[in-house]
Design a protein around this motif. Structure first.
Motif, mmCIF file in Angstrom:
data_model
loop_
_atom_site.group_PDB
_atom_site.id
_atom_site.type_symbol
_atom_site.label_atom_id
_atom_site.label_comp_id
_atom_site.label_asym_id
_atom_site.label_seq_id
_atom_site.Cartn_x
_atom_site.Cartn_y
_atom_site.Cartn_z
ATOM 1 N N VAL A 1 0.861 -1.178 0.000
ATOM 2 C CA VAL A 1 0.000 0.000 0.000
ATOM 3 C C VAL A 1 0.897 1.227 0.000
ATOM 4 N N ILE A 2 0.359 2.352 -0.448
ATOM 5 C CA ILE A 2 1.057 3.628 -0.317
ATOM 6 C C ILE A 2 0.310 4.415 0.750
ATOM 7 N N ASN A 3 0.951 4.530 1.909
ATOM 8 C CA ASN A 3 0.257 5.056 3.078
ATOM 9 C C ASN A 3 0.314 6.578 3.141
ATOM 10 N N HIS A 4 -0.868 7.182 3.288
ATOM 11 C CA HIS A 4 -0.969 8.637 3.351
ATOM 12 C C HIS A 4 -1.205 9.158 4.762
ATOM 13 N N ARG A 5 -1.382 8.252 5.736
ATOM 14 C CA ARG A 5 -1.595 8.689 7.124
ATOM 15 C C ARG A 5 -0.450 8.140 7.969
ATOM 16 N N PRO A 6 0.586 8.957 8.165
ATOM 17 C CA PRO A 6 1.845 8.442 8.693
ATOM 18 C C PRO A 6 1.750 7.864 10.099
ATOM 19 N N ALA A 7 2.479 6.771 10.293
ATOM 20 C CA ALA A 7 2.741 6.295 11.649
ATOM 21 C C ALA A 7 3.671 7.291 12.323
ATOM 22 N N PRO A 8 3.631 7.353 13.665
ATOM 23 C CA PRO A 8 4.536 8.274 14.365
ATOM 24 C C PRO A 8 5.989 8.043 13.928
ATOM 25 N N GLY A 9 6.664 9.112 13.553
ATOM 26 C CA GLY A 9 8.044 9.024 13.097
ATOM 27 C C GLY A 9 8.171 9.022 11.583
ATOM 28 N N PHE A 10 7.058 8.783 10.881
ATOM 29 C CA PHE A 10 7.099 8.675 9.420
ATOM 30 C C PHE A 10 6.538 9.924 8.722
ATOM 31 N N GLU A 11 6.342 10.998 9.499
ATOM 32 C CA GLU A 11 5.704 12.190 8.952
ATOM 33 C C GLU A 11 6.448 12.734 7.727
ATOM 34 N N ASP A 12 7.779 12.731 7.780
ATOM 35 C CA ASP A 12 8.556 13.315 6.683
ATOM 36 C C ASP A 12 8.643 12.395 5.461
#
Ligand SMILES: [Zn+2]
Lengths: 135, 389
Positions: A67-78
């Protein structure tokens, strides 16, 4: 910003993480039925044998799904959006990973494309990720 | 497993009481425990019983069966805390049937309550970084079901040619049922274009292909079928049940194009009931995401592999279709507290009693397929208006 999750090895998974630190993707194979498997555990999931040993996988794999995730897990914002992928190792077992060195778009990520392992530092471990064969 | 064993094991069971909380949706005035209590009181009243009649308790932690029993003043002779995700309540029904046959309990209360949206009195979910998913999935940025349950679908799309439009149509079809249901959270008609224009959550899934997040609860009262005439509502007979598990990690699913747990749980339930797919008048398939009904239809054998997308897009499962599916609107449009299975059972019971908002024409058999985790576990119930013939 929160840090990305860092895996905490357990005694039965330590050889896997030691392999990653040494630049090798080490998984297990059953000496009785011959099947390789992942994730690390002391019992062959195919036949129940405890007669299993570690070996270095080739690191070659193909892209099985993602999947291409658009709602980041904590730490993956950037990193967002980012691909959460499952690859099929040349030896057969599958593992979750991230895709590096390719844009996180459906056009760039074609199922069954060849990929190769590389290792990224994550806390005090090396984390296997996959990218294109060349580069 | 075969047809004859049921009777020899001491008879069958019925759902004598079934009810949801008074309201569903956003309920910041209800704790998780209060949602259990309200659902339990409503179900016990629906059965025409009092809490003193209950001698068995089953629910998921937390709060779990000890807390729920104690809050209600129940001293149970039988306890089941099976917690395997949103399908747990289907397993509780199965386990309750076994307990009643064995004589361990006579009247079992199964409760669900979840403050999924408001998170009042709800336990905080934390991934253990040394667990297998903590070591081999979480480091890659998984973040709940939208990032994991969704991963198998691109493989399915490549293998079987499912289109983005067919996936979107699952949400469209279920909204048509929800439009008939005053308790559904979302009732306005939607089109495939609306679904595909909604925000991308995790490609290939758009927002309208993902379930709601709500507060709510519900409960069931299960007892032996020889008491079928004693209750105010028509008895709903438990004709067959099944359960199975596959994997705690989506990456380790055997085949990304099918759910082994759905297939095995379904096979057991249909075999015990002695029915085939042609006998099914009404169907509920746990729909946390739009692809799950597709996997469910194929796992239960209603259509061949690869055919479920076109089957739904051709209108077969919507109002007026040959196989009414997710007639409350489902997790996509009705409600989804996090562990949706209780609501799927409730709709099956309402349909067989003839009291559903979007009532199907006199169904005899309703099948409920539950999912737990991300294709991790499954329970299947075959429910009937009449005892097994
Ligand atoms: Zn083996």
């Amino acid at each position: 910003m929160a840090a990305k999750p860092v895996p905490v090895p357990t005694p039965e998974t330590q050889p896997f993480w030691d392999g990653c630190a040494a630049g090798e993707l080490r998984i297990q194979r059953c000496d009785d039925c011959g099947r390789p498997y992942f994730y690390p555990r002391p019992v062959c999931p195919a036949c129940g044998s405890q007669n299993v040993r570690w070996f270095a996988a080739s690191g070659r794999a193909t892209l099985y799904s993602y999947v291409i995730n658009h709602r980041p897990a904590p730490g993956f914002e950037d990193d967002t959006p980012y691909a959460i992928a499952v690859v099929e190792l040349e030896e057969g077992p599958r593992m979750m990973t991230n895709i590096t060195g390719l844009p996180a778009t459906p056009e760039a990520l074609e199922l069954d494309m060849p990929l190769r392992v590389r290792f990224e530092p994550r806390g005090d471990v090396s984390l296997p990720v996959f990218g294109p064969e060349e580069s | 497993m075969s047809g004859g064993s049921t009777a020899s094991m001491g008879g069958s069971c019925i759902i004598a009481g079934a009810a949801e909380t008074d309201r569903l949706g956003k309920l910041p005035g209800h704790s998780t425990l209060q949602l259990h209590i309200e659902g339990a009181l409503n179900a016990v009243a629906d059965a025409g019983l009092s809490l003193r009649d209950i001698d068995g308790i089953a629910t998921v932690a937390s709060p779990g069966p000890v807390q729920v029993a104690h809050a209600l003043g129940i001293t149970p002779d039988w306890i089941d805390g099976t917690g395997v995700g949103g399908t747990s309540f289907l397993l509780h029904v199965r386990h309750a049937v076994a307990a009643i046959r064995a004589g361990y309990a006579r009247t079992v209360l199964i409760t669900h309550g979840e403050s999924g949206r408001s998170r009042v009195g709800a336990s905080r979910w934390r991934m253990d970084a040394s667990s297998p998913p903590g070591q081999f999935e979480a480091p890659y940025g998984t973040f709940g079901p939208t990032t994991t349950f969704t991963i198998p679908l691109l493989r399915y799309m490549k293998e079987y040619g499912l289109t983005h439009e067919q996936l979107a149509y699952v949400a469209v079809a279920q909204r048509r049922w929800a439009a008939k249901n005053p308790r559904a959270a979302f009732r306005d008609p939607i089109t495939v274009e609306d679904v595909l224009a909604s925000r991308m959550v995790a490609y290939p899934f758009h927002l309208l292909e993902c379930c709601l997040v709500t507060d709510g609860g519900g409960a069931l009262v299960v007892t032996s079928a020889d008491r079928a005439g004693e209750f105010p509502k028509p008895a709903v007979h438990v004709l067959g049940t099944g359960e199975s598990s596959e994997t705690p990690m989506i990456s380790q699913m055997v085949d990304f194009t099918e759910s082994q747990a759905f297939r095995l749980a379904g096979r057991a339930a249909f075999a015990e009931a002695g029915i085939g797919v042609a006998d099914v008048d009404h169907l509920m398939i746990y729909d946390a995401f739009a692809h799950v009904p597709i996997y469910g239809l194929e796992a239960l054998g209603f259509v061949a592999k690869g055919e479920a997308g076109p089957f739904i897009a051709d209108g077969n499962t919507e109002p007026g279709g040959s196989l009414p599916l997710n007639t409350n609107g489902g997790g996509l449009s009705y409600t989804h507290t996090g562990m949706y299975g209780m609501f799927a059972i409730q709709e099956g019971v309402r349909q067989l009693r003839g009291e559903a908002a979007a009532q199907v024409d006199a169904p005899e058999i309703s099948v409920i397929l539950g999912n737990g985790g991300m294709f991790a576990t499954s329970g299947v119930l075959v429910l009937g208006r009449s005892p097994r013939s």
